[in-house]
Design a protein around this motif. Structure first.
Motif, short mmCIF file in Angstrom:
data_model
loop_
_atom_site.label_atom_id
_atom_site.label_comp_id
_atom_site.label_asym_id
_atom_site.label_seq_id
_atom_site.Cartn_x
_atom_site.Cartn_y
_atom_site.Cartn_z
N PHE A 1 2.39 -1.68 3.35
CA PHE A 1 1.06 -2.26 3.49
C PHE A 1 0.64 -2.27 4.96
O PHE A 1 -0.47 -1.82 5.31
N ILE A 2 1.51 -2.76 5.82
CA ILE A 2 1.17 -2.84 7.24
C ILE A 2 0.99 -1.45 7.84
O ILE A 2 0.06 -1.21 8.62
N GLY A 3 1.86 -0.51 7.48
CA GLY A 3 1.72 0.85 7.98
C GLY A 3 0.43 1.50 7.52
O GLY A 3 -0.26 2.17 8.30
N THR A 4 0.08 1.29 6.25
CA THR A 4 -1.16 1.85 5.71
C THR A 4 -2.37 1.20 6.35
O THR A 4 -3.36 1.88 6.68
N LEU A 5 -2.31 -0.12 6.52
CA LEU A 5 -3.43 -0.83 7.15
C LEU A 5 -3.63 -0.35 8.58
O LEU A 5 -4.77 -0.15 9.03
N TYR A 6 -2.54 -0.14 9.30
CA TYR A 6 -2.67 0.38 10.67
C TYR A 6 -3.28 1.78 10.66
O TYR A 6 -4.16 2.09 11.48
N PHE A 7 -2.86 2.64 9.74
CA PHE A 7 -3.38 4.00 9.66
C PHE A 7 -4.89 3.99 9.43
O PHE A 7 -5.64 4.75 10.06
N PHE A 8 -5.36 3.13 8.52
CA PHE A 8 -6.78 3.11 8.18
C PHE A 8 -7.63 2.43 9.24
O PHE A 8 -8.82 2.73 9.36
N THR A 9 -7.05 1.48 9.98
CA THR A 9 -7.86 0.67 10.90
C THR A 9 -7.51 0.90 12.36
O THR A 9 -7.99 0.16 13.22
N ALA B 1 -7.01 0.57 2.43
CA ALA B 1 -5.61 0.41 2.83
C ALA B 1 -4.85 -0.41 1.79
O ALA B 1 -3.72 -0.08 1.42
N GLY B 2 -5.46 -1.49 1.31
CA GLY B 2 -4.81 -2.32 0.31
C GLY B 2 -4.55 -1.57 -0.98
O GLY B 2 -3.47 -1.65 -1.56
N LEU B 3 -5.55 -0.81 -1.44
CA LEU B 3 -5.39 -0.06 -2.68
C LEU B 3 -4.37 1.06 -2.51
O LEU B 3 -3.51 1.28 -3.38
N THR B 4 -4.43 1.76 -1.39
CA THR B 4 -3.48 2.86 -1.13
C THR B 4 -2.05 2.34 -1.04
O THR B 4 -1.12 2.95 -1.57
N SER B 5 -1.86 1.21 -0.37
CA SER B 5 -0.51 0.66 -0.23
C SER B 5 0.05 0.20 -1.57
O SER B 5 1.27 0.27 -1.79
N LEU B 6 -0.81 -0.26 -2.47
CA LEU B 6 -0.35 -0.66 -3.81
C LEU B 6 0.17 0.56 -4.57
O LEU B 6 1.21 0.50 -5.25
N ILE B 7 -0.53 1.67 -4.42
CA ILE B 7 -0.12 2.91 -5.09
C ILE B 7 1.15 3.48 -4.47
O ILE B 7 2.09 3.87 -5.17
N LEU B 8 1.19 3.52 -3.12
CA LEU B 8 2.33 4.13 -2.43
C LEU B 8 3.58 3.27 -2.49
O LEU B 8 4.69 3.79 -2.63
N GLY B 9 3.42 1.93 -2.34
CA GLY B 9 4.57 1.04 -2.26
C GLY B 9 5.16 0.71 -3.62
O GLY B 9 6.10 1.37 -4.09
N PRO B 10 4.64 -0.34 -4.30
CA PRO B 10 5.19 -0.70 -5.62
C PRO B 10 5.08 0.44 -6.63
O PRO B 10 5.94 0.57 -7.51
N GLY B 11 4.04 1.28 -6.50
CA GLY B 11 3.87 2.37 -7.45
C GLY B 11 4.85 3.51 -7.27
O GLY B 11 5.81 3.66 -8.03
#
Length: 270
Positions: free
Chosen positions: A252-260, A134-144
């Motif tokens: 980040f929070i949305g991605t973390l919720y999706f993964f967990t 989730a952390g890695l995906t959110s880095l790519i989707l958000g700031p990236g």
């Protein structure tokens, strides 16, 4: 106003009921999902505020701007000056370090994922792996993607230092207005502030529990200082840094919720 019986009508309680129902629905949601919904709505409210009151952006940038006398060749009535903090070499080096910190932590997440995925059976931490993903995906989707690939390249909002308010030659446009004259790498929204928002979430959600007291406070301090530096440098408006920071937290929070979302409460954290 009277009701059908001729008695004074009581104020309608429907708005209160709607608010109560809404808060009740949020209370029934998992915490991460509720936080995502609240912050998503807040993001649009903040955008609307800065769009309707663009003078707030100008005033915030003006607080860091120092006027100077214009050269004789300058256009009549032109505003000349600098953002003094941008001339500080030590702060420049600090800014460079902060800029690359999310990238470095992204690489560190990949390393941690390799370690976690190398375990099998009873030693495999599936919940920890999903949080790292989730952390890695959110880095790519958000700031990236969202910030640097989409918004900064298509928003056309000139940076403060490029506008005629602060020594530039382009016209100011408010946050959310895509009619500006900036061609690429524009002001809306800030890439570095987006990285700072991601850093904040990393400090809160991904730093292992046994290291939180040591590493989380300085990461949070950096995550709060970086947007202020971008504002002081004249690289972004107040709206750019606030909305960028919030955008990364939301992703980040949305991605973390999706993964967990299927995990039980209380995950193992290395």
């Amino acid at each position: 106003m009277t009701n059908e019986t001729g008695k004074p009508a009581l104020p309608s309680s429907r708005p209160k009921r709607r608010l109560t129902d809404m808060s009740g629905r949020l209370g029934e949601m998992p915490p991460l999902k509720a936080a995502f919904v609240v912050l998503f709505v807040l993001w649009w409210l903040v955008l609307a505020f800065f769009y309707l009151f663009p003078g707030v952006d100008v005033a915030a940038s003006r607080a860091f701007f120092e006027k100077t006398e214009c050269e004789p060749t300058s256009a009549l009535a032109a505003v000349c000056g600098i953002f003094p903090i941008s001339q500080d070499k030590a702060l420049g080096l600090l800014r460079e370090a902060i800029f690359y910190l999310p990238i470095g932590l992204g690489i560190f997440i990949i390393y941690r994922l390799v370690v976690v995925l190398s375990h099998h059976g009873a030693t495999y931490d599936g919940k920890g792996a999903r949080r790292l993903l989730a952390g890695l995906t959110s880095l790519i989707l958000g700031p990236g993607l969202l910030v640097n690939v989409i918004l900064k390249e298509h928003s056309h909002r000139p940076r403060p230092r490029n506008t005629d308010f602060f020594g530039g030659d382009l016209s100011f446009v408010p946050a959310g207005d895509f009619s500006g004259a900036c061609g690429s790498n524009c002001s809306f929204i800030s890439g570095e502030a987006a990285g700072a928002g991601w850093l904040f979430c990393y400090a809160v959600f991904l730093v292992p529990d046994r290291y939180k007291l040591l590493f989380s406070p300085p990461l949070i301090a950096v995550a709060l200082a970086s947007p202020v530096m971008r504002l002081a440098y004249g690289g972004h408006y107040l709206s750019d840094v606030i909305l960028a920071w919030l955008a990364s937290v939301i992703v980040f929070i949305g991605t973390l919720y999706f993964f967990t979302r299927n995990d039980t409460a209380g995950s193992k954290n290395d």
